[in-house]
Design a protein around this motif. Structure first.
Motif, PDB file in Angstrom:
ATOM      1  N   ALA A   1     -28.013  16.604  24.885  1.00 34.75           N
ATOM      2  CA  ALA A   1     -27.585  15.351  25.516  1.00 34.75           C
ATOM      3  C   ALA A   1     -26.108  15.407  25.893  1.00 34.75           C
ATOM      4  O   ALA A   1     -25.720  15.071  27.017  1.00 34.75           O
ATOM      5  N   ILE A   2     -25.270  15.826  24.949  1.00 36.38           N
ATOM      6  CA  ILE A   2     -23.833  15.922  25.228  1.00 36.38           C
ATOM      7  C   ILE A   2     -23.584  16.943  26.329  1.00 36.38           C
ATOM      8  O   ILE A   2     -22.743  16.732  27.212  1.00 36.38           O
ATOM      9  N   GLY A   3     -24.333  18.054  26.299  1.00 34.46           N
ATOM     10  CA  GLY A   3     -24.192  19.072  27.330  1.00 34.46           C
ATOM     11  C   GLY A   3     -24.513  18.533  28.712  1.00 34.46           C
ATOM     12  O   GLY A   3     -23.803  18.809  29.685  1.00 34.46           O
ATOM     13  N   ALA A   4     -25.591  17.750  28.822  1.00 38.41           N
ATOM     14  CA  ALA A   4     -25.974  17.173  30.112  1.00 38.41           C
ATOM     15  C   ALA A   4     -24.902  16.221  30.626  1.00 38.41           C
ATOM     16  O   ALA A   4     -24.595  16.195  31.827  1.00 38.41           O
ATOM     17  N   VAL A   5     -24.323  15.432  29.720  1.00 39.57           N
ATOM     18  CA  VAL A   5     -23.268  14.492  30.104  1.00 39.57           C
ATOM     19  C   VAL A   5     -22.043  15.258  30.618  1.00 39.57           C
ATOM     20  O   VAL A   5     -21.442  14.884  31.631  1.00 39.57           O
ATOM     21  N   ILE A   6     -21.681  16.328  29.943  1.00 41.16           N
ATOM     22  CA  ILE A   6     -20.516  17.126  30.334  1.00 41.16           C
ATOM     23  C   ILE A   6     -20.771  17.845  31.659  1.00 41.16           C
ATOM     24  O   ILE A   6     -19.901  17.888  32.535  1.00 41.16           O
ATOM     25  N   ILE A   7     -21.970  18.399  31.820  1.00 46.11           N
ATOM     26  CA  ILE A   7     -22.322  19.064  33.075  1.00 46.11           C
ATOM     27  C   ILE A   7     -22.208  18.088  34.242  1.00 46.11           C
ATOM     28  O   ILE A   7     -21.780  18.462  35.342  1.00 46.11           O
ATOM     29  N   GLY A   8     -22.550  16.828  34.006  1.00 44.45           N
ATOM     30  CA  GLY A   8     -22.446  15.815  35.050  1.00 44.45           C
ATOM     31  C   GLY A   8     -21.018  15.458  35.424  1.00 44.45           C
ATOM     32  O   GLY A   8     -20.784  14.835  36.470  1.00 44.45           O
ATOM     33  N   GLY A   9     -20.056  15.819  34.578  1.00 45.70           N
ATOM     34  CA  GLY A   9     -18.660  15.570  34.931  1.00 45.70           C
ATOM     35  C   GLY A   9     -17.943  14.579  34.056  1.00 45.70           C
ATOM     36  O   GLY A   9     -16.764  14.274  34.292  1.00 45.70           O
ATOM     37  N   THR A  10     -18.588  14.046  33.035  1.00 47.58           N
ATOM     38  CA  THR A  10     -17.898  13.165  32.100  1.00 47.58           C
ATOM     39  C   THR A  10     -17.007  14.017  31.196  1.00 47.58           C
ATOM     40  O   THR A  10     -17.450  15.044  30.680  1.00 47.58           O
ATOM     41  N   SER A  11     -15.768  13.584  31.009  1.00 48.05           N
ATOM     42  CA  SER A  11     -14.797  14.384  30.278  1.00 48.05           C
ATOM     43  C   SER A  11     -14.978  14.260  28.769  1.00 48.05           C
ATOM     44  O   SER A  11     -15.236  13.164  28.248  1.00 48.05           O
ATOM     45  N   LEU A  12     -14.827  15.371  28.084  1.00 50.11           N
ATOM     46  CA  LEU A  12     -14.891  15.370  26.622  1.00 50.11           C
ATOM     47  C   LEU A  12     -13.746  14.596  25.990  1.00 50.11           C
ATOM     48  O   LEU A  12     -13.859  14.125  24.861  1.00 50.11           O
TER      49      LEU A  12
ATOM     50  N   THR B   1     -32.482   9.386  28.684  1.00 49.55           N
ATOM     51  CA  THR B   1     -32.280   8.181  27.881  1.00 49.55           C
ATOM     52  C   THR B   1     -31.323   8.462  26.736  1.00 49.55           C
ATOM     53  O   THR B   1     -30.439   7.653  26.424  1.00 49.55           O
ATOM     54  N   LEU B   2     -31.486   9.614  26.101  1.00 52.76           N
ATOM     55  CA  LEU B   2     -30.596   9.991  24.998  1.00 52.76           C
ATOM     56  C   LEU B   2     -29.168  10.196  25.505  1.00 52.76           C
ATOM     57  O   LEU B   2     -28.203   9.760  24.873  1.00 52.76           O
ATOM     58  N   ALA B   3     -29.037  10.846  26.674  1.00 53.52           N
ATOM     59  CA  ALA B   3     -27.716  11.122  27.232  1.00 53.52           C
ATOM     60  C   ALA B   3     -27.005   9.857  27.698  1.00 53.52           C
ATOM     61  O   ALA B   3     -25.770   9.829  27.762  1.00 53.52           O
ATOM     62  N   THR B   4     -27.748   8.819  28.005  1.00 57.47           N
ATOM     63  CA  THR B   4     -27.132   7.567  28.435  1.00 57.47           C
ATOM     64  C   THR B   4     -26.226   7.003  27.339  1.00 57.47           C
ATOM     65  O   THR B   4     -25.110   6.565  27.606  1.00 57.47           O
ATOM     66  N   GLY B   5     -26.719   7.033  26.104  1.00 57.26           N
ATOM     67  CA  GLY B   5     -25.900   6.567  24.990  1.00 57.26           C
ATOM     68  C   GLY B   5     -24.699   7.463  24.759  1.00 57.26           C
ATOM     69  O   GLY B   5     -23.597   6.983  24.459  1.00 57.26           O
ATOM     70  N   SER B   6     -24.890   8.783  24.903  1.00 53.42           N
ATOM     71  CA  SER B   6     -23.780   9.718  24.735  1.00 53.42           C
ATOM     72  C   SER B   6     -22.710   9.484  25.785  1.00 53.42           C
ATOM     73  O   SER B   6     -21.513   9.690  25.526  1.00 53.42           O
ATOM     74  N   THR B   7     -23.105   9.055  26.973  1.00 56.72           N
ATOM     75  CA  THR B   7     -22.151   8.833  28.055  1.00 56.72           C
ATOM     76  C   THR B   7     -21.128   7.774  27.685  1.00 56.72           C
ATOM     77  O   THR B   7     -19.914   7.983  27.800  1.00 56.72           O
ATOM     78  N   ILE B   8     -21.605   6.629  27.236  1.00 53.64           N
ATOM     79  CA  ILE B   8     -20.685   5.530  26.938  1.00 53.64           C
ATOM     80  C   ILE B   8     -19.812   5.862  25.734  1.00 53.64           C
ATOM     81  O   ILE B   8     -18.639   5.469  25.662  1.00 53.64           O
ATOM     82  N   VAL B   9     -20.351   6.620  24.778  1.00 51.36           N
ATOM     83  CA  VAL B   9     -19.558   7.024  23.614  1.00 51.36           C
ATOM     84  C   VAL B   9     -18.471   8.010  24.025  1.00 51.36           C
ATOM     85  O   VAL B   9     -17.312   7.883  23.615  1.00 51.36           O
ATOM     86  N   LEU B  10     -18.814   8.998  24.860  1.00 54.11           N
ATOM     87  CA  LEU B  10     -17.839   9.994  25.300  1.00 54.11           C
ATOM     88  C   LEU B  10     -16.755   9.378  26.177  1.00 54.11           C
ATOM     89  O   LEU B  10     -15.578   9.735  26.063  1.00 54.11           O
ATOM     90  N   ILE B  11     -17.129   8.467  27.059  1.00 52.91           N
ATOM     91  CA  ILE B  11     -16.124   7.825  27.909  1.00 52.91           C
ATOM     92  C   ILE B  11     -15.108   7.070  27.063  1.00 52.91           C
ATOM     93  O   ILE B  11     -13.915   7.037  27.384  1.00 52.91           O
ATOM     94  N   SER B  12     -15.560   6.478  25.974  1.00 55.81           N
ATOM     95  CA  SER B  12     -14.652   5.730  25.099  1.00 55.81           C
ATOM     96  C   SER B  12     -13.751   6.642  24.268  1.00 55.81           C
ATOM     97  O   SER B  12     -12.909   6.157  23.510  1.00 55.81           O
ATOM     98  N   GLY B  13     -13.935   7.952  24.402  1.00 56.57           N
ATOM     99  CA  GLY B  13     -13.149   8.896  23.622  1.00 56.57           C
ATOM    100  C   GLY B  13     -13.787   9.269  22.307  1.00 56.57           C
ATOM    101  O   GLY B  13     -13.181   9.966  21.488  1.00 56.57           O
ATOM    102  N   GLY B  14     -15.016   8.823  22.081  1.00 65.50           N
ATOM    103  CA  GLY B  14     -15.720   9.114  20.842  1.00 65.50           C
ATOM    104  C   GLY B  14     -16.639  10.313  20.979  1.00 65.50           C
ATOM    105  O   GLY B  14     -16.662  10.998  22.014  1.00 65.50           O
ATOM    106  N   LEU B  15     -17.396  10.561  19.946  1.00 66.66           N
ATOM    107  CA  LEU B  15     -18.354  11.663  19.920  1.00 66.66           C
ATOM    108  C   LEU B  15     -19.405  11.331  18.872  1.00 66.66           C
ATOM    109  O   LEU B  15     -19.068  10.872  17.787  1.00 66.66           O
ATOM    110  N   ASP B  16     -20.670  11.555  19.203  1.00 68.64           N
ATOM    111  CA  ASP B  16     -21.744  11.277  18.243  1.00 68.64           C
ATOM    112  C   ASP B  16     -22.656  12.496  18.131  1.00 68.64           C
ATOM    113  O   ASP B  16     -23.477  12.766  19.005  1.00 68.64           O
ATOM    114  N   LEU B  17     -22.486  13.221  17.029  1.00 67.47           N
ATOM    115  CA  LEU B  17     -23.311  14.401  16.764  1.00 67.47           C
ATOM    116  C   LEU B  17     -24.584  14.058  15.996  1.00 67.47           C
ATOM    117  O   LEU B  17     -25.384  14.950  15.721  1.00 67.47           O
ATOM    118  N   SER B  18     -24.761  12.793  15.657  1.00 63.96           N
ATOM    119  CA  SER B  18     -25.888  12.413  14.805  1.00 63.96           C
ATOM    120  C   SER B  18     -27.122  11.983  15.582  1.00 63.96           C
ATOM    121  O   SER B  18     -28.169  11.736  14.980  1.00 63.96           O
TER     122      SER B  18
END
Length: 315
Positions: free
Chosen positions: A245-256, A54-71
């Motif tokens: 969360a960010i690690g799981a998203v990246i492992i899945g193949g979403t680009s940083l 659930t946490l990584a789901t939000g990180s996914t859409i932020v990372l795809i948009s070119g953003g990053l959320d460390l908070s």
């Protein structure tokens, strides 16, 4: 092989790499540990995936948009504390859930507003808010447990059926946003080239606000589920969870770097992380080595992404 055909098969290969990795990891642990290949272990993996997923789901859409959320890890802890404080104050369960989700969404929107309003990099902006959210959580929580929540609230995280259903619903909602809506189309466009999207008339700043709001909302959903499951909260919750969360998203193949990714990839990335942790636990491997293993997988996933981008650039 024609250039277009080669590019197509290259993309298919890239899409299935994380899935092949997940299957191999599950097969290896099944061979090494007979107790790993039981249905109870499978349920445990899915249950453990709920909070991270659930946490990584939000990180996914932020990372795809070119953003990053460390908070989001600190926001997770803040929402947990707010949930506990509201119950101590006698707020009804339904309103506690609604307000907790609203606070998460508002904090996510605040992140987006800071980034688009000041123009500072997302890394710096959300790093500052990570510290701020953690400090507020410590002030409100006073470093003590808050527990004994109402039975109705505990039902949300009890067992595995309801929590997994909430996670799946979150996955599906964000999948629909990314795959079927203008909001999702522009997410990829902005992540692919912020400047090109702006020149095409896309209101980039407004969309960033929405993406970070979704990220904050997902963090709140995750925190509410865990508070319900454990029947207590603490201001120390969420430390380091943003990296998981960010690690799981990246492992899945979403680009940083943005523009590439999807919820399906995140699901696989989350399952890889939880399967690794569960498998190593069955083999008696310490938590320290589990962290080292996840770190190595993250580095490998990023390396593959870099190689793929270099290959596409040369094509």
């Amino acid at each position: 092989m024609p250039k277009k055909t080669g590019a197509f098969f290259s993309r298919i290969k890239q899409e299935f790499q994380p899935l092949v990795g997940l299957v191999c990891i599950y097969a290896i642990f099944s061979l090494l540990s007979p107790t790993f290949r039981t249905f109870d272990t499978f349920k445990t993996i899915l249950t453990q995936a709920v909070i991270l997923g659930t946490l990584a789901t939000g990180s996914t859409i932020v990372l795809i948009s070119g953003g990053l959320d460390l908070s989001i890890g600190s926001l997770f802890g803040l929402i947990a504390v707010c949930t506990g404080r509201m119950f101590l104050a006698g707020v009804p369960t339904l309103w506690v859930v609604i307000l907790s989700l609203a606070i998460g969404a508002a904090c996510g929107a605040l992140n987006g507003a800071i980034i688009v309003g000041t123009g500072i990099p997302a890394f710096i902006g959300t790093l500052g808010m990570m510290k701020a959210f953690r400090g507020i959580a410590e002030l409100l929580g006073a470093n003590r447990d808050m527990s004994q929540f109402p039975e109705a609230f505990q039902m949300i995280g009890r067992g595995y059926l309801i929590p997994i259903s909430i996670m799946v619903a979150t996955f599906l909602l964000v999948y629909i946003i990314l795959a079927r809506t203008k909001l999702g189309f522009n997410c990829y466009a902005i992540g692919g080239s912020n400047e090109m999207a702006r020149r095409a008339g896309v209101p980039v700043k407004q969309y960033y606000l929405i993406y970070y709001t979704i990220g904050g909302l997902c963090a709140a959903i995750s925190a509410v589920i865990l508070a319900s499951r454990l029947n207590f909260t603490n201001s120390a919750w969420g430390i380091g969870m943003e990296l998981n969360a960010i690690g799981a998203v990246i492992i899945g193949g979403t680009s940083l770097t943005g523009g590439i990714g999807g919820i399906g990839r995140t699901v696989i990335g989350v399952l890889i992380v939880t399967t690794l942790n569960a498998g190593l636990s069955h083999l008696g491997v310490s938590s320290s080595w589990q962290r080292i293993s996840i770190g190595a997988v993250i580095i490998f996933a990023v390396w593959l992404d870099i190689l793929q981008r270099r290959k596409e650039a040369k094509a």
